[in-house]
Design an enzyme around this catalytic site. Structure first.
Site, PDB file in Angstrom:
ATOM      1  N   ASN A  10       0.869  -1.179   0.000  1.00  0.00           N
ATOM      2  CA  ASN A  10       0.000   0.000   0.000  1.00  0.00           C
ATOM      3  C   ASN A  10       0.906   1.230   0.000  1.00  0.00           C
ATOM      4  OD1 ASN A  10      -1.846   1.998   0.512  1.00  0.00           O
ATOM      5  ND2 ASN A  10      -2.905   0.882   2.132  1.00  0.00           N
ATOM      6  N   ARG A  91      -2.628  -2.089  -3.459  1.00  0.00           N
ATOM      7  CA  ARG A  91      -3.711  -1.085  -3.420  1.00  0.00           C
ATOM      8  C   ARG A  91      -3.479  -0.054  -4.528  1.00  0.00           C
ATOM      9  NH1 ARG A  91      -4.352   4.244  -0.030  1.00  0.00           N
ATOM     10  NH2 ARG A  91      -6.338   4.852  -0.901  1.00  0.00           N
ATOM     11  N   HIS A 179     -11.044   5.872  -1.399  1.00  0.00           N
ATOM     12  CA  HIS A 179     -11.216   5.225  -0.089  1.00  0.00           C
ATOM     13  C   HIS A 179     -12.117   3.995  -0.174  1.00  0.00           C
ATOM     14  CE1 HIS A 179     -10.363   9.456   1.672  1.00  0.00           C
ATOM     15  NE2 HIS A 179      -9.261   8.728   1.718  1.00  0.00           N
ATOM     16  N   ARG A 235      -6.442  19.487   0.684  1.00  0.00           N
ATOM     17  CA  ARG A 235      -7.173  19.551  -0.595  1.00  0.00           C
ATOM     18  C   ARG A 235      -8.424  20.425  -0.475  1.00  0.00           C
ATOM     19  NH1 ARG A 235      -7.187  13.061  -0.822  1.00  0.00           N
ATOM     20  NH2 ARG A 235      -4.946  12.765  -0.614  1.00  0.00           N
ATOM     21  N   GLU A 384      -8.279  -2.419   5.831  1.00  0.00           N
ATOM     22  CA  GLU A 384      -8.097  -2.439   4.377  1.00  0.00           C
ATOM     23  C   GLU A 384      -7.251  -3.613   3.902  1.00  0.00           C
ATOM     24  OE1 GLU A 384      -6.900   1.644   4.964  1.00  0.00           O
ATOM     25  OE2 GLU A 384      -8.093   2.233   3.236  1.00  0.00           O
TER      26      GLU A 384
END
Ligand code: AMP
Length: 398
Positions: A10, A91, A179, A235, A384
């Site tokens: 990841n 990922r 996500h 962001r 995850e």
């Protein structure tokens, strides 16, 4: 299936996280996890912990390039001290409009996903680099891509289609969301009692919210790229396009070329905006909470904007779902920032959301709604890596 060691990779813009699971029939045991962090610096971190949390490797190497960083991971896994993986799961935020399914990685697939780098510009370059290196350094080991956009593939066209001239839509510009692996892991953890009408707020340094009906994604706040949606650490989130044009024209006055101007605009929208841009202090919620306690008005405004945007999205998803059974908070802020959860819930009374301040006073997994709240409010950390292992095992079986 006999037990197999599965490596999960990841990567972020300056780090590579990894874990190795022993995956057998239904059983998943994490053997160890680690990370190389601080890529591009002289004093990086490289650590590996076993399942009990004992540090097996704890170093501070120079990490001038991602090549040096990934070689450390590969050398450790080939050292004989750890099981060599039988399969690898990567990922990937967004594979573009032609790669919406999780699948085995080939050089041609990497090229195809790389051609859509503009759709996740902070994440795709390192992810495709690691995939190529992984095929080279682990020859004969099958590699699989696990996409965040996979979870969002069930969104209807009215949600995914962007209101732009169709020539750009045919280039693949549409809403993908991000996500997704985190959302998938929350739905997985709620099984077998997944509520019909569910909203999950993944609030980390990057933040997004999804509306989920019967376990399937109906809508999500992020758009083409992870820069859209709610305001997050650095962001903008969704913003009037006129603001971007205004900034672009200012930048263009001194930019060396059109590409340079676009690159500078990207830095403004993705790395200098959000909580950091408004507060002029930090993108880390802990710093902002400390500053608010000291009366810092800009930090207060940044966090108020964060909370207000989240409330607006939750309100609109409530309407879209036709009600709400459960709201789940996850991600670094969702799991740990008690005050953010309280502030968000405080404005959602009209939806039947009632937070219990004593129950909310926790970090990590908990039910935090009051007994008479019409909506159950929970905190659930994402899992995850486990979802990636499950996909790898499923795809190996195919
Ligand atoms: P993530 O991207 O999911 O790792 O989340 C990172 C963010 O979680 C950080 O930027 C912090 O703002 C926030 N965070 C982590 N721990 C805490 C905490 N104890 N209290 C408040 N915010 C936290």
């Amino acid at each position: 299936m006999s037990s197999l060691p599965v490596l999960v990779l990841n990567s972020g813009s300056s780090s590579i996280k990894f874990s190795v699971y022993e995956a057998g029939d239904g059983a998943r045991t994490r053997l160890f996890e680690g990370a190389v962090d601080g890529i591009g610096t002289d004093l990086g971190k490289f650590w590996i912990k076993d399942a009990s949390g004992k540090k097996l490797v704890d170093e501070t190497p120079a990490l001038p390039t991602r090549a040096v960083a990934f070689k450390l991971v590969s050398d450790a896994l080939h050292s004989g001290h750890f099981p060599v993986p039988a399969a690898i799961g990567h990922r990937m935020v967004c594979g573009g409009p032609t790669v919406l399914e999780n699948q085995i990685i080939t050089p041609a697939l990497i090229d195809e996903m790389e051609s859509y780098t503009a759709f996740a510009p902070l994440h795709t370059p390192i992810a495709v680099y690691i995939m190529r290196e992984s095929l080279r350094l682990f020859p004969g080991v099958p590699n699989f891509v696990c996409l965040d956009s996979y979870f969002h593939r069930t969104m209807p066209e009215v949600v995914t289609h962007m209101p732009i001239p169709s020539e750009y839509a045919t280039m693949g510009v549409r809403r993908f969301g991000a996500h997704g692996i985190s959302y998938e892991s929350i739905v997985h953890q709620l099984q077998p009692n997944v509520p019909e009408k569910l909203i999950v707020a993944h609030l980390g340094n990057g933040a997004s919210i999804s509306a989920i009906r019967n376990g399937k994604c109906l809508d999500t706040s992020m758009g083409l790229t992870p820069t859209g949606g709610i305001i997050s650490g650095t962001r903008t989130g969704d913003i009037d396009p006129g603001v971007l044009l205004f900034i672009l024209r200012k930048i263009a006055e001194t930019a060396e070329s059109a590409t340079d101007a676009a690159d500078q605009l990207e830095v403004v929208a993705s790395k200098k905006a959000g909580l950091l841009g408004v507060s002029e202090l930090s993108n880390d919620m802990r710093d902002l909470r400390d500053a608010i306690k000291e009366g810092n008005a800009k930090a207060r405004l940044a966090v108020d904007k964060f909370v207000w945007t989240i409330q607006k999205w939750i309100g609109s998803f409530f309407v879209e779902l036709g009600g709400l059974d459960m709201l789940v908070f996850t991600g670094g802020i969702g799991e740990n920032d008690i005050v953010s959860r309280a502030e968000i819930c405080a404005g959602l009374g009209a939806l039947g959301i009632k937070n219990d301040s004593a129950r909310n006073n926790v970090r990590g997994e908990a039910t935090i709604s009051a007994g008479d709240s019409a909506v159950t409010v929970r905190v659930i950390p994402p899992a995850e890596d486990l979802i990636i292992v499950n996909h790898v095992v499923r795809l190996l079986g195919n």
